[in-house]
Design a protein around this motif. Structure first.
Motif, PDB file in Angstrom:
ATOM      1  N   THR A  88       0.816  -1.218   0.000  1.00 31.14           N
ATOM      2  CA  THR A  88       0.000   0.000   0.000  1.00 31.14           C
ATOM      3  C   THR A  88       0.849   1.268   0.000  1.00 31.14           C
ATOM      4  N   SER A  89       1.764   1.388   0.948  1.00 27.16           N
ATOM      5  CA  SER A  89       2.581   2.602   1.063  1.00 27.16           C
ATOM      6  C   SER A  89       3.480   2.774  -0.150  1.00 27.16           C
ATOM      7  N   TRP A  90       4.079   1.697  -0.594  1.00 25.00           N
ATOM      8  CA  TRP A  90       4.964   1.769  -1.755  1.00 25.00           C
ATOM      9  C   TRP A  90       4.190   2.221  -2.994  1.00 25.00           C
ATOM     10  N   VAL A 134      -4.793  12.218  -5.194  1.00 24.00           N
ATOM     11  CA  VAL A 134      -6.241  12.114  -5.316  1.00 24.00           C
ATOM     12  C   VAL A 134      -6.859  11.569  -4.037  1.00 24.00           C
ATOM     13  N   GLY A 135      -6.112  10.739  -3.315  1.00 20.85           N
ATOM     14  CA  GLY A 135      -6.605  10.199  -2.051  1.00 20.85           C
ATOM     15  C   GLY A 135      -7.552   9.030  -2.197  1.00 20.85           C
ATOM     16  N   VAL A 136      -7.351   8.225  -3.225  1.00 20.30           N
ATOM     17  CA  VAL A 136      -8.205   7.046  -3.405  1.00 20.30           C
ATOM     18  C   VAL A 136      -7.520   5.811  -2.850  1.00 20.30           C
ATOM     19  N   ASN A 137      -8.309   4.808  -2.568  1.00 20.35           N
ATOM     20  CA  ASN A 137      -7.794   3.537  -2.088  1.00 20.35           C
ATOM     21  C   ASN A 137      -6.846   2.978  -3.154  1.00 20.35           C
ATOM     22  N   PRO A 138      -5.579   2.771  -2.823  1.00 19.16           N
ATOM     23  CA  PRO A 138      -4.607   2.343  -3.827  1.00 19.16           C
ATOM     24  C   PRO A 138      -4.894   0.946  -4.406  1.00 19.16           C
ATOM     25  N   LEU A 139      -5.429   0.055  -3.599  1.00 17.36           N
ATOM     26  CA  LEU A 139      -5.730  -1.282  -4.111  1.00 17.36           C
ATOM     27  C   LEU A 139      -6.877  -1.214  -5.118  1.00 17.36           C
ATOM     28  N   ILE A 140      -7.886  -0.408  -4.830  1.00 13.03           N
ATOM     29  CA  ILE A 140      -8.991  -0.211  -5.775  1.00 13.03           C
ATOM     30  C   ILE A 140      -8.449   0.374  -7.077  1.00 13.03           C
TER      31      ILE A 140
END
Length: 181
Positions: A146-148, A159-165
């Motif tokens: 996630t952080s990477w 943008v501040g979206v869920n990175p996995l999504i």
């Protein structure tokens, strides 16, 4: 004054019917999914029910001032808006949960082993990740960092979206890497 009270009374009745319909649908959905209404939904139902009846009764009897009715009505409308926003957010979270679950990129057992403190929440590990985990830098599995991902893809972080999504819906097809190689 009488026309204004009649207009308010009509608005309140319409608002009350709309809220009752929303609450009924929320209760039905909760029963169908085997769950319960949240405490906030139950509290809102009670508040809306009592406040709208008080307002309608006062407006009909003429026992109160326009100021008092307007004050209660604004509180009532504020709670209605809160409920609508709550419902929108809830639908969004459920949609994200479904996308992640279908992707196969989330390992619930690994997540709970890696982050045992998450087991105290009364939600699935995926829902924990959707609501809190990604913001806390938790990883959904060994295959996604996630952080990477956020630090490597500053446009996604901004943008501040869920990175996995993002990765599931766009990143993978764009050739973005889910973790450091």
């Amino acid at each position: 004054m009488a026309e204004e009270l009649n207009r308010l009374k009509l608005q309140l009745r319409e608002s009350h019917l709309y809220i009752e319909k929303m609450m009924t649908n929320s209760t039905k959905k909760a029963k169908l999914s085997g769950g319960k209404q949240s405490k906030s939904e139950i509290e809102l139902t009670k508040t809306v029910d009592s406040e709208s009846h008080i307002l309608i009764d006062h407006a009909e009897s003429g026992r109160t001032s326009q100021f008092y009715i307007s004050k209660i009505q604004s509180n009532f409308i504020g709670k209605l808006l809160w409920f609508v926003l709550f419902e929108i957010q809830n639908k969004s979270l459920k949609k994200e949960h479904g996308i992640i679950q279908e992707s196969g990129l989330f390992d619930s057992s690994w997540y709970l082993t890696k982050y045992p403190e998450c087991s105290v929440f009364k939600m699935t590990p995926i829902m924990h990740y959707v609501k809190y985990g990604w913001r806390e830098g938790k990883n959904p599995s060994v295959g996604f960092d996630t952080s990477w991902y956020l630090n490597t893809n500053s446009d996604i972080k901004a943008v501040g979206v869920n990175p996995l999504i993002h990765y599931i819906l766009f990143g993978k097809s764009e050739g973005r890497s889910p973790r450091k190689k």
